[in-house]
Design an enzyme around this catalytic site. Structure first.
Site, PDB file in Angstrom:
ATOM      1  N   LYS A   1       0.781  -1.142   0.025  1.00 12.53           N
ATOM      2  CA  LYS A   1       0.040   0.069   0.185  1.00 12.53           C
ATOM      3  C   LYS A   1       0.969   1.185   0.017  1.00 12.53           C
ATOM      4  CE  LYS A   1      -4.284   1.581   2.296  1.00 12.53           C
ATOM      5  NZ  LYS A   1      -5.510   1.230   3.191  1.00 12.53           N
TER       6      LYS A   1
ATOM      7  N   ASP B   1     -11.101   2.765  -1.886  1.00  8.24           N
ATOM      8  CA  ASP B   1     -11.802   1.525  -2.041  1.00  8.24           C
ATOM      9  C   ASP B   1     -13.121   2.134  -2.485  1.00  8.24           C
ATOM     10  OD1 ASP B   1     -10.207  -0.437  -0.441  1.00  8.24           O
ATOM     11  OD2 ASP B   1     -10.135   1.346   1.081  1.00  8.24           O
TER      12      ASP B   1
END
Ligand code: RNT
Ligand code: ZN
Length: 431
Positions: free
Chosen positions: A240, A308
Site C-alpha cells: 500500500k 476503496d
C-alpha cells in the site's frame, strides 16, 4: 402533462439480444476474434468477492471494548448492513444470482463464527469457519481468506508484524500462522486452493525517521509466518502507498513486497487503489510477472485519498484486464474485488463491481489483439492507432448482453429490480 416515467430497468427482449449478438459476432470474426470463445473464457475466470462489503468491514467478533478501525474507514450509513454471518451469506446469495460467471468468496479472520464466545485471533481454528466452508461447498464455490491485522488492541502504535513490542509481534505471528492453517483447511475441504492474502496497516502518520527498523522486523516476521509451504494455500502479500493515519510511511510498501514476493516465491497482490493516482498498475503486470509466479489483483477504485470505491468499467480497470490478456498471463493472475461503500445499497455495490470486472475481462478477451499487434510489429504505428480506436466502435455491448443471457442473469439494468425486491425483504427483517 407529466411525462410517464421511463422504466429504465426494463430488460431487452431475449430475441433481440440474440439477434444483436449474431451480428456482433460477425464483426468480431472479421477482425479475427472468436466471440463465443471469448465469452466462455471470460465467464470461466473466477472472481473472488469480498465479504466485507456486506457489513462495512465490521466483522463478527465479540469485542471487549472499542477498537480503532486500523486505517480502513467505511463511510456512509445506508440502512441494511448485514449483522451476522447468515445475513452476509443471504446477501451474497442474492448478489451472486445477478453476476455472470464463476465466483469465489473472500472472508477475513474477523468473520469467525464462535457461537458468541470470545476467541482471540491467535487461537482461531478451522472449526470457527465451518459455516463458511459448508455454505461454499453447497454452492460449489471456492473460498479465500485473509488474516485480520487491524481493529484489535494488539495493534501497537499502528504497528503489527513490524512492531518493536515483542509480545505484540509474537501475537501477530501466531495469528498469521493460525490463519494459514485455517486457509489450508478451507482449501482442502473445498478441493480448491485458498488464497491467503496478508495485508498489514503498519505505518506512521508523520515524518518517520526509522524506516529500516520496522521493515527489518516485518521481513523476519513474514519469514517466520511463511516458513513452511502448505499444500492447499496460495500465499499472497499486499502493498500500500499510504493509509488513513499513516500518510507518511507504510512499512509494507510496493518495493518491499515486490522484492519479498520475488525472493520468497509467494504471490504479489496489486490493489488498484494502492498506488499514486497516475501510476499505471497495468504496466506493472508484464514487468513483474517475469519475476513473481502469481499476481493477485484487488480490483478497487481510488478517488483522491480513498482507495476503496466501488469498481467500475473504467479506463484503469480495462487497462489491467487488457494487459493480463495481452501478456498471456490469465493463468498467473487471481482476480478479487476489494472495496466497501456504506453509503449505497451494499448488495448493489457487489453487483456493480463484479459485473464491471467481468465486463472488463470480456472486453479484453474480445480485443482484436493479433490484428493490432501485427501492425505494431510491422512498424505501422498509424494503423495500430487506428485499430486501437476502432476497437471502441465495435458492438461490445451486444456481446456483453448475450453473455448475461447465456449465464442466466439479468441483462442490462434489469438486475436493479431484483436488488430492490431483496432490499424490501431484508429491511423487513433488519429494521
Ligand atoms: C487495505 C487492503 C486490504 C483490505 C482488506 C479488508 O487497504 O486493501 O486488502 O481492504 O483486507
Ligand atoms: Zn486490498
Amino acid at each position: 402533462m407529466p411525462k410517464k416515467a421511463l422504466d429504465v430497468t426494463q430488460p431487452p427482449k431475449a430475441a433481440h439480444v440474440r439477434a444483436a449478438y449474431k451480428l456482433a459476432r460477425e464483426r468480431f470474426a472479421a477482425l479475427g476474434v472468436d466471440a463465443d470463445q471469448a465469452m466462455r473464457a471470460a465467464l470461466a475466470i473466477p472472481i473472488s468477492v469480498q465479504c466485507w462489503q456486506a457489513d462495512d468491514v465490521r466483522g463478527l467478533e465479540v469485542h471487549e471494548g472499542a477498537v480503532d478501525s486500523g486505517g480502513l474507514q467505511a463511510t456512509g450509513n445506508y440502512p441494511g448492513a448485514a449483522r451476522n454471518g447468515d445475513e452476509i451469506r443471504a446477501d451474497f446469495d442474492a448478489a451472486a444470482a445477478l453476476i455472470p460467471g464463476k465466483l469465489r468468496f473472500n472472508i477475513h479472520a474477523m468473520y469467525a463464527e464462535t457461537g458468541g464466545r470470545r476467541v482471540d485471533r491467535d487461537e482461531l481454528e478451522p472449526k470457527h469457519f465451518a459455516r463458511w466452508i459448508d455454505w461454499s461447498k453447497a454452492r460449489r464455490r471456492g473460498l479465500d481468506f485473509n488474516p485480520t491485522l487491524f481493529a484489535h488492541p494488539m495493534v501497537k502504535d499502528g504497528l503489527t508484524l513490524s512492531s518493536s513490542d515483542d509480545a505484540a509481534r509474537a501475537f501477530w505471528i501466531r495469528h498469521c500462522l493460525a490463519t494459514r492453517r485455517i486457509a489450508n483447511a478451507i482449501g482442502k475441504a473445498l478441493g480448491s486452493p485458498c488464497i491467503n492474502n496478508i495485508w498489514i496497516p503498519d505505518g506512521r502518520k508523520d515524518s518517520a525517521v526509522d524506516r529500516m527498523g520496522p521493515r527489518h522486523r516485518l521481513l523476519h516476521a513474514l519469514d517466520e509466518v511463511l516458513d513452511r509451504k502448505l499444500p492447499h494455500v496460495v500465499d499472497a502479500v499486499e502493498s500500500k502507498l499510504f493509509g488513513i493515519g499513516c500518510e507518511d510511511y507504510t512499512v509494507g510498501s510496493h518495493e518491499f513486497y515486490l522484492a519479498y514476493a520475488a525472493t520468497r516465491g509467494v504471490a504479489l497482490c496489486y490493489d488498484l487503489g494502492h498506488f499514486h493516482p497516475t501510476e499505471s498498475v497495468a504496466d506493472k503486470l508484464s514487468a513483474t510477472l517475469l519475476f513473481v509466479d502469481k499476481l493477485l489483483i484487488h480490483a478497487s477504485r481510488g478517488i483522491r485519498w480513498d482507495s476503496d470505491h466501488v469498481v467500475r468499467f473504467t479506463d484503469e480497470l480495462r487497462a489491467v484486464c487488457d494487459e493480463a490478456v495481452r501478456s498471456g498471463a490469465l493463468g498467473d493472475i487471481l482476480w478479487a474485488l476489494d472495496y466497501f461503500d456504506a453509503s449505497i445499497n451494499r448488495v448493489a455495490a457487489w453487483v456493480i463491481g463484479a459485473r464491471a470486472l467481468r465486463k472488463a475481462l470480456l472486453y479484453a478477451l474480445i480485443e482484436p489483439f493479433e490484428a493490432i499487434a501485427g501492425r505494431e510489429e510491422a512498424g505501422n504505428g498509424a494503423a495500430k492507432l487506428a485499430l486501437v480506436e476502432h476497437r471502441a466502435e465495435l458492438p461490445f455491448a451486444a456481446v456483453w448482453d448475450y453473455a448475461c443471457l447465456w449465464a442466466d442473469v439479468p441483462v442490462g439494468a434489469a438486475w436493479l429490480r431484483d436488488v430492490a425486491a431483496y432490499e424490501i425483504h431484508a429491511r423487513g427483517e433488519r429494521g
